[in-house]
Design a protein around this motif. Structure first.
Motif, PDB file in Angstrom:
ATOM      1  N   LYS A 123      10.048  54.842 -17.665  1.00 22.34           N
ATOM      2  CA  LYS A 123       9.469  53.503 -17.714  1.00 22.34           C
ATOM      3  C   LYS A 123      10.557  52.445 -17.559  1.00 22.34           C
ATOM      4  O   LYS A 123      11.702  52.662 -17.919  1.00 22.34           O
ATOM      5  CB  LYS A 123       8.719  53.291 -19.031  1.00 22.34           C
ATOM      6  N   GLY A 124      10.192  51.298 -17.003  1.00 21.95           N
ATOM      7  CA  GLY A 124      11.152  50.222 -16.794  1.00 21.95           C
ATOM      8  C   GLY A 124      11.099  49.723 -15.367  1.00 21.95           C
ATOM      9  O   GLY A 124      10.187  50.048 -14.599  1.00 21.95           O
ATOM     10  N   THR A 125      12.087  48.914 -15.001  1.00 20.18           N
ATOM     11  CA  THR A 125      12.147  48.320 -13.665  1.00 20.18           C
ATOM     12  C   THR A 125      13.215  49.014 -12.835  1.00 20.18           C
ATOM     13  O   THR A 125      14.381  49.078 -13.228  1.00 20.18           O
ATOM     14  CB  THR A 125      12.456  46.816 -13.752  1.00 20.18           C
ATOM     15  N   TYR A 166      13.872  45.347  -3.929  1.00 27.74           N
ATOM     16  CA  TYR A 166      12.485  45.812  -3.919  1.00 27.74           C
ATOM     17  C   TYR A 166      12.355  46.955  -4.918  1.00 27.74           C
ATOM     18  O   TYR A 166      13.324  47.637  -5.230  1.00 27.74           O
ATOM     19  CB  TYR A 166      12.094  46.338  -2.538  1.00 27.74           C
ATOM     20  N   GLY A 167      11.142  47.180  -5.374  1.00 29.99           N
ATOM     21  CA  GLY A 167      10.927  48.305  -6.263  1.00 29.99           C
ATOM     22  C   GLY A 167       9.667  48.154  -7.073  1.00 29.99           C
ATOM     23  O   GLY A 167       8.663  47.630  -6.593  1.00 29.99           O
ATOM     24  N   PHE A 168       9.740  48.588  -8.334  1.00 32.76           N
ATOM     25  CA  PHE A 168       8.540  48.615  -9.163  1.00 32.76           C
ATOM     26  C   PHE A 168       8.932  48.628 -10.630  1.00 32.76           C
ATOM     27  O   PHE A 168      10.040  49.016 -11.005  1.00 32.76           O
ATOM     28  CB  PHE A 168       7.698  49.856  -8.854  1.00 32.76           C
ATOM     29  N   THR A 169       8.003  48.165 -11.453  1.00 31.98           N
ATOM     30  CA  THR A 169       8.127  48.272 -12.897  1.00 31.98           C
ATOM     31  C   THR A 169       7.048  49.219 -13.388  1.00 31.98           C
ATOM     32  O   THR A 169       5.863  49.035 -13.079  1.00 31.98           O
ATOM     33  CB  THR A 169       7.958  46.904 -13.584  1.00 31.98           C
ATOM     34  N   LEU A 170       7.445  50.236 -14.133  1.00 28.44           N
ATOM     35  CA  LEU A 170       6.505  51.197 -14.695  1.00 28.44           C
ATOM     36  C   LEU A 170       6.313  50.867 -16.169  1.00 28.44           C
ATOM     37  O   LEU A 170       7.275  50.840 -16.939  1.00 28.44           O
ATOM     38  CB  LEU A 170       7.045  52.623 -14.540  1.00 28.44           C
ATOM     39  N   LYS A 171       5.053  50.611 -16.541  1.00 28.09           N
ATOM     40  CA  LYS A 171       4.749  50.170 -17.890  1.00 28.09           C
ATOM     41  C   LYS A 171       3.939  51.220 -18.638  1.00 28.09           C
ATOM     42  O   LYS A 171       3.645  52.289 -18.113  1.00 28.09           O
ATOM     43  CB  LYS A 171       3.955  48.853 -17.841  1.00 28.09           C
ATOM     44  N   ARG A 172       3.552  50.883 -19.862  1.00 28.26           N
ATOM     45  CA  ARG A 172       2.706  51.754 -20.651  1.00 28.26           C
ATOM     46  C   ARG A 172       1.332  51.892 -20.006  1.00 28.26           C
ATOM     47  O   ARG A 172       0.920  51.061 -19.203  1.00 28.26           O
ATOM     48  CB  ARG A 172       2.538  51.201 -22.064  1.00 28.26           C
ATOM     49  N   SER A 173       0.626  52.926 -20.403  1.00 31.14           N
ATOM     50  CA  SER A 173      -0.743  53.181 -19.927  1.00 31.14           C
ATOM     51  C   SER A 173      -0.812  53.287 -18.410  1.00 31.14           C
ATOM     52  O   SER A 173      -1.813  52.917 -17.797  1.00 31.14           O
ATOM     53  CB  SER A 173      -1.696  52.083 -20.424  1.00 31.14           C
ATOM     54  N   GLN A 174       0.273  53.740 -17.795  1.00 35.92           N
ATOM     55  CA  GLN A 174       0.328  53.966 -16.353  1.00 35.92           C
ATOM     56  C   GLN A 174       0.148  52.689 -15.533  1.00 35.92           C
ATOM     57  O   GLN A 174      -0.228  52.737 -14.363  1.00 35.92           O
ATOM     58  CB  GLN A 174      -0.714  55.015 -15.925  1.00 35.92           C
ATOM     59  N   GLN A 175       0.422  51.537 -16.129  1.00 34.20           N
ATOM     60  CA  GLN A 175       0.363  50.286 -15.377  1.00 34.20           C
ATOM     61  C   GLN A 175       1.651  50.121 -14.583  1.00 34.20           C
ATOM     62  O   GLN A 175       2.737  50.436 -15.060  1.00 34.20           O
ATOM     63  CB  GLN A 175       0.187  49.086 -16.320  1.00 34.20           C
ATOM     64  N   ALA A 176       1.533  49.604 -13.356  1.00 27.15           N
ATOM     65  CA  ALA A 176       2.711  49.371 -12.509  1.00 27.15           C
ATOM     66  C   ALA A 176       2.671  47.965 -11.943  1.00 27.15           C
ATOM     67  O   ALA A 176       1.603  47.347 -11.828  1.00 27.15           O
ATOM     68  CB  ALA A 176       2.767  50.390 -11.373  1.00 27.15           C
ATOM     69  N   MET A 245      17.507  61.617 -12.524  1.00 24.10           N
ATOM     70  CA  MET A 245      17.373  60.371 -13.269  1.00 24.10           C
ATOM     71  C   MET A 245      18.353  60.361 -14.431  1.00 24.10           C
ATOM     72  O   MET A 245      18.524  61.367 -15.125  1.00 24.10           O
ATOM     73  CB  MET A 245      15.942  60.187 -13.805  1.00 24.10           C
ATOM     74  N   ASP A 246      19.026  59.213 -14.618  1.00 25.31           N
ATOM     75  CA  ASP A 246      19.816  58.993 -15.827  1.00 25.31           C
ATOM     76  C   ASP A 246      19.506  57.575 -16.312  1.00 25.31           C
ATOM     77  O   ASP A 246      18.529  56.970 -15.871  1.00 25.31           O
ATOM     78  CB  ASP A 246      21.320  59.225 -15.577  1.00 25.31           C
ATOM     79  N   ASP A 247      20.331  57.036 -17.196  1.00 23.20           N
ATOM     80  CA  ASP A 247      20.022  55.736 -17.781  1.00 23.20           C
ATOM     81  C   ASP A 247      19.925  54.625 -16.743  1.00 23.20           C
ATOM     82  O   ASP A 247      19.117  53.696 -16.892  1.00 23.20           O
ATOM     83  CB  ASP A 247      21.082  55.361 -18.822  1.00 23.20           C
ATOM     84  N   ASP A 248      20.740  54.693 -15.691  1.00 18.35           N
ATOM     85  CA  ASP A 248      20.835  53.580 -14.749  1.00 18.35           C
ATOM     86  C   ASP A 248      20.353  53.884 -13.337  1.00 18.35           C
ATOM     87  O   ASP A 248      20.287  52.985 -12.503  1.00 18.35           O
ATOM     88  CB  ASP A 248      22.294  53.092 -14.668  1.00 18.35           C
ATOM     89  N   SER A 249      20.046  55.136 -13.033  1.00 21.20           N
ATOM     90  CA  SER A 249      19.673  55.459 -11.660  1.00 21.20           C
ATOM     91  C   SER A 249      18.496  56.438 -11.617  1.00 21.20           C
ATOM     92  O   SER A 249      18.318  57.258 -12.512  1.00 21.20           O
ATOM     93  CB  SER A 249      20.864  56.052 -10.900  1.00 21.20           C
ATOM     94  N   ALA A 265      17.017  44.909 -15.728  1.00 19.31           N
ATOM     95  CA  ALA A 265      16.565  44.585 -17.076  1.00 19.31           C
ATOM     96  C   ALA A 265      15.054  44.398 -17.114  1.00 19.31           C
ATOM     97  O   ALA A 265      14.375  44.866 -18.027  1.00 19.31           O
ATOM     98  CB  ALA A 265      17.267  43.330 -17.590  1.00 19.31           C
ATOM     99  N   ASN A 266      14.506  43.730 -16.088  1.00 21.18           N
ATOM    100  CA  ASN A 266      13.065  43.512 -16.010  1.00 21.18           C
ATOM    101  C   ASN A 266      12.715  43.002 -14.617  1.00 21.18           C
ATOM    102  O   ASN A 266      13.606  42.689 -13.805  1.00 21.18           O
ATOM    103  CB  ASN A 266      12.584  42.522 -17.076  1.00 21.18           C
TER     104      ASN A 266
END
Length: 289
Positions: A123-125, A166-176, A245-249, A265-266
């Protein structure tokens, strides 16, 4: 990422489709991304997504490099050996105590985990840099594009060829949520000598059989014969295979091409950077008028 197969849904609409995606679980890693895209039945709005094979829950105390202890949402904690999964690169992220994780168990040995992904860490951006192209170059061959670019002055390149995130933010409850959108004046957009790729309107995400599914929705363009509010949106599913996947990539594979994302960060920070880059281009255009 912009040549993905489009899967049009003719069920009960996007709401039911996304509900179906929400209730599905996760699965094992493996196979080509195209296999999922060629199975539209799993996105049927009237049924639950099929092929759900992952066990998911919370990582417990005792989880380490050789062992994962998962506490499913129902039942008692389960201890699984994960040495082979680690050696084969099938542990995506690093399971930490208390994190939401998903685990694939070996059907031949239920005490062995063959694939693990840390969903909380996922989860995150996540973003990657995108460069624009000159509008006149879009229909030229790659070789001709390189020649034309080489003929441009450094000042022109610095002004107009500004990368965006470009990219995406992955949130709770499968919201993007999509990252990279810039609000612009249509006149300025028409006057710009460069054009950026389209930003996907991501609305949902899920993990299915060890792959990351990113669901986007697109309405028909205004002015087209299908641009009616009652026309169902076009649903696209980008099906990515996890690589690392790691903390930053985050590294994934899509249709045989590998893409590397870095963590922001967001979404606000990433979109602000894109807006700043666009403002620089618009300012230069105003000076030339």
């Amino acid at each position: 990422m912009h040549n993905n197969k489009i899967i049009k849904m003719f069920g009960r609409g996007m709401g039911l489709l996304l509900s179906a995606l929400l209730v599905c679980g996760c699965g094992k890693k493996g196979g080509e991304a195209e296999e999922v895209a060629q199975q539209p039945s799993i996105y049927d709005a009237d049924i639950e997504v099929k092929g759900d094979s992952l066990l998911y829950g919370l990582a417990c105390d005792g989880t380490g490099d050789s062992t994962v202890i998962i506490w499913p949402f129902s039942g008692e904690p389960i201890t699984l050996n994960c040495i082979d999964a680690k050696l084969q690169g099938n542990i995506i992220g690093k399971p930490q105590i208390g994190d939401w994780i998903a685990v694939m168990r070996n059907p031949s040995d239920t005490l062995e985990a063959t694939f693990i992904v840390n969903l909380d860490q996922l989860k995150g951006t996540w973003t990657y840099p995108v460069m624009p192209v000159m509008k006149e170059l879009q229909n030229m061959s790659k070789r001709m594009q390189r020649r034309m670019m080489a003929s441009l002055s450094d000042s022109v390149k610095q002004t107009f060829f500004v990368p965006r995130e470009y990219g995406f933010t992955l949130k709770r409850s499968q919201q993007a949520q999509a990252v990279g959108r810039v609000m612009r004046n249509n006149t300025l957009e028409d006057d710009s000598p460069v054009v950026y790729p389209e930003v996907k309107n991501y609305v949902k995400w899920h993990v299915w059989n060890g792959r990351l599914l990113l669901v986007s929705a697109k309405r028909p363009e205004q002015g087209s014969k299908d641009a009616d509010v009652n026309v169902k949106p076009i649903i696209e599913v980008d099906t990515m295979t996890f690589v690392h996947m790691d903390d930053d990539s985050l590294i994934v594979s899509l249709h045989g091409t590998t893409y590397g994302f870095h963590r922001k960060a967001n979404a606000i920070e990433a979109n602000a950077a894109a807006a700043k880059a666009q403002a620089k281009i618009d300012e230069q255009k105003d000076k030339e008028k």
